[in-house]
Write a protein that holds these residues in place. Structure first.
Motif, PDB file in Angstrom:
ATOM      1  N   HIS A  68      12.010  40.231 -27.416  1.00 49.86           N
ATOM      2  CA  HIS A  68      10.864  40.415 -26.525  1.00 49.86           C
ATOM      3  C   HIS A  68      11.272  40.370 -25.061  1.00 49.86           C
ATOM      4  O   HIS A  68      11.717  39.344 -24.556  1.00 49.86           O
ATOM      5  N   HIS A  74      10.594  42.665 -21.018  1.00 47.60           N
ATOM      6  CA  HIS A  74      10.006  43.746 -20.229  1.00 47.60           C
ATOM      7  C   HIS A  74      11.097  44.068 -19.217  1.00 47.60           C
ATOM      8  O   HIS A  74      11.120  43.510 -18.121  1.00 47.60           O
ATOM      9  N   HIS A 101       1.481  40.885 -27.615  1.00 42.60           N
ATOM     10  CA  HIS A 101       1.520  39.468 -27.218  1.00 42.60           C
ATOM     11  C   HIS A 101       0.455  38.759 -28.046  1.00 42.60           C
ATOM     12  O   HIS A 101      -0.688  39.203 -28.111  1.00 42.60           O
ATOM     13  N   HIS A 147       5.467  35.582 -29.083  1.00 45.74           N
ATOM     14  CA  HIS A 147       5.053  34.211 -28.753  1.00 45.74           C
ATOM     15  C   HIS A 147       4.535  33.438 -29.962  1.00 45.74           C
ATOM     16  O   HIS A 147       5.252  32.621 -30.509  1.00 45.74           O
ATOM     17  N   ASP A 176      11.660  37.191 -22.976  1.00 39.37           N
ATOM     18  CA  ASP A 176      10.498  37.650 -22.217  1.00 39.37           C
ATOM     19  C   ASP A 176      11.018  38.305 -20.931  1.00 39.37           C
ATOM     20  O   ASP A 176      12.230  38.373 -20.701  1.00 39.37           O
TER      21      ASP A 176
HETATM   22 ZN   LIG Z   1       5.896  39.370 -22.670  1.00 38.41          ZN
END
Ligand SMILES: [Zn+2]
Length: 492
Positions: free
Chosen positions: A120, A122, A269, A306, A357
């Protein structure tokens, strides 16, 4: 000596070798014994060399942590690679006797392991690294990140950010990353050029964003993106409805349907904060997990990022629908979101991978740190020092992540037939000395900077810390140039 020659002769039996061996035997019987013996040995050795299979790459001499079903460790070991595939994992002698490599990487005094899978992130958010820290998720997103993105996200920012992220990922041993962002096709192109494997999700969100004015626009973009990349050997295109709290039911279902239509992964998410749970309880009188099940959102190629605030029923729901979980311990700690119940997921049989993340909430993409923090957070939050031991943390960063993505047939361990995604990690720093247990060191004492060599799909992306697919200095300079625009836009 004669016995030796004969024994060698007997073991080489394939193809044209047979007649040569016969000649050798006759020669040994002849009068001029000594000279012929020397010639025979030379002939046998060169014959053995000829019968070795040509392969593109051999990594040899290191401690090979396979992450296979028995957690086998070969010390020393070697990995033979041809094209995009691992052909064999074995002892250096066995591999040397069978394969002739176009390129050989000497991994002595180093550890060889499957490339790390960041489930995960970005990637372009490296451009917002350090822009707003020390805040809770909602405030951080609504007051800082969403406004900064509204002013600055562009295909250029996404390209430049992804290139910078790719440098960081390759340098710290990530070989596969799961992404969720805007202009995902730009991320896909940069990842492909860099040689990284990616499961890349075009974001679907209810409000107008840089690449889509409406959710319908975003869905249309996602479909175009999936069509463009669905047969790419490195990029797996995906659809990424941002979250339950940023999409309505129609949009969530349309995103899930799009994933199903193309067999593409769906990334969301999920149950990240207590706020989200409260919102679901207020609006739907259910947990997010139960609500998403009630509308038939969950499917077998869904990845939930998450999953911090979940009940046992939610865990059972994820298990029932074969949903994978991406655990992000550092982001969850930094935003004070909470501690995901990793041991409960694992004992329920839910596949759990690890993620960093985005760099804006971590603030880096180092999966070694993610492993260490996953272990520490589990221990602290349960007050159980046996929770998430080193082996479990390493599993989550490799084969566990592959399972969460339902890609364990291809990646996640070093085994014949899988794609050649592997890294070579130095083990000679003072902080890594002495080494009794490579798994302990990988999780508790190693950093991303210790990665020496990164290989994806059989291609060497970095050797001895030198990048082969990206101009590192240009990527960093470009990011610094663009940062001045971000700074101006957000008044920093
Ligand atoms: Zn995220």
């Amino acid at each position: 000596m004669i016995d030796d020659v004969n024994r060698h002769g007997v073991t080489i039996h394939d193809g044209a070798g047979g007649s040569l061996i016969l000649i050798l035997r006759r020669q040994v019987e002849s009068v001029n014994m000594k000279r012929v013996l020397v010639a025979s040995v030379v002939a046998v050795v060169s014959l053995a060399a000829q019968t070795r299979r040509s392969v593109s790459l051999v990594v040899t001499g290191g401690t090979v942590v396979t992450e296979n079903a028995t957690h086998a460790i070969l010390s020393p070991g070697a990995v033979a690679i041809d094209g995009v595939d691992i052909i064999e994992v074995g002892s250096p002698a066995a591999i040397a006797s069978k394969y002739q490599a176009a390129e050989t990487i000497d991994a002595r005094d180093q550890v060889v392991l499957p490339g790390l899978i960041n489930t995960h992130t970005h990637a372009p958010m490296v451009m917002y690294r350090g822009l707003a820290d020390d805040l809770a998720l909602r405030q951080w997103l609504e007051q800082y990140i969403f406004p900064a993105e509204a002013k600055t996200v562009s295909p250029e920012l996404v390209r430049v950010g992804t290139r910078l992220a790719a440098v960081e990922m390759i340098e710290s041993g990530t070989t596969t990353f799961v992404d969720m962002y805007y202009f995902e096709e730009e991320i896909a192109r940069v990842a492909f050029e860099a040689g990284l494997r990616g499961v890349l999700g075009q974001t679907i969100i209810q409000f107008p964003v840089a690449d889509a004015k409406t959710p319908a626009d975003a869905l249309a973009r996602a479909e175009t993106f999936i069509k463009e990349f669905k047969d790419n050997g490195l990029v797996v295109p995906a659809v990424a409805p941002h979250a339950l709290y940023t999409n309505d039911q129609t949009t969530l279902l349309a995103a899930a349907a799009l994933g199903r239509k193309y067999g593409a992964p769906v990334i969301i998410h999920f149950s990240e904060t207590e706020d989200e749970i409260q919102m679901a309880r207020d609006q739907y009188k259910m947990t997010p997990g139960a609500y998403l099940e009630s509308i038939a959102f969950w499917g077998p190629k869904t990845l939930a990022a998450h999953g911090v605030w979940v009940t046992d029923d939610d865990i059972a729901i994820l298990k029932r629908h074969a949903v994978g979980v991406a655990h992000n311990p550092e982001s969850n700690m930094k935003l004070a979101s909470g501690a995901a119940p990793i041991s409960r997921y694992l004992s329920a049989g839910v596949a759990v991978g690890l993620g960093t993340d985005g760099a804006a909430s971590n603030n880096d993409l180092d999966m070694f740190e993610a492993m260490r923090q996953a272990s520490f957070l589990a221990k602290l939050s349960t007050r159980d020092p046996t929770a998430v031991p080193a082996q479990t943390a390493l599993d989550m960063a490799t084969i566990g992540g592959a399972r969460a993505l339902q890609m364990d047939r291809l990646i996640g361990s070093l085994e014949a037939g899988k794609r050649a995604d592997l890294i070579v990690v130095s083990m000679s720093a003072a902080r890594q000395t002495p080494m009794y247990d490579p798994v302990s060191h990988l999780v508790y004492a190693t950093r991303g900077d210790d990665v020496r060599t990164t290989i994806v799909n059989g291609k060497v992306l970095m050797k001895d810390r030198r990048l082969r697919t990206i101009d590192r200095a240009a990527a960093i300079a470009e990011a610094n140039r663009l940062a001045s625009k971000v700074r101006a836009a957000v008044g920093r």
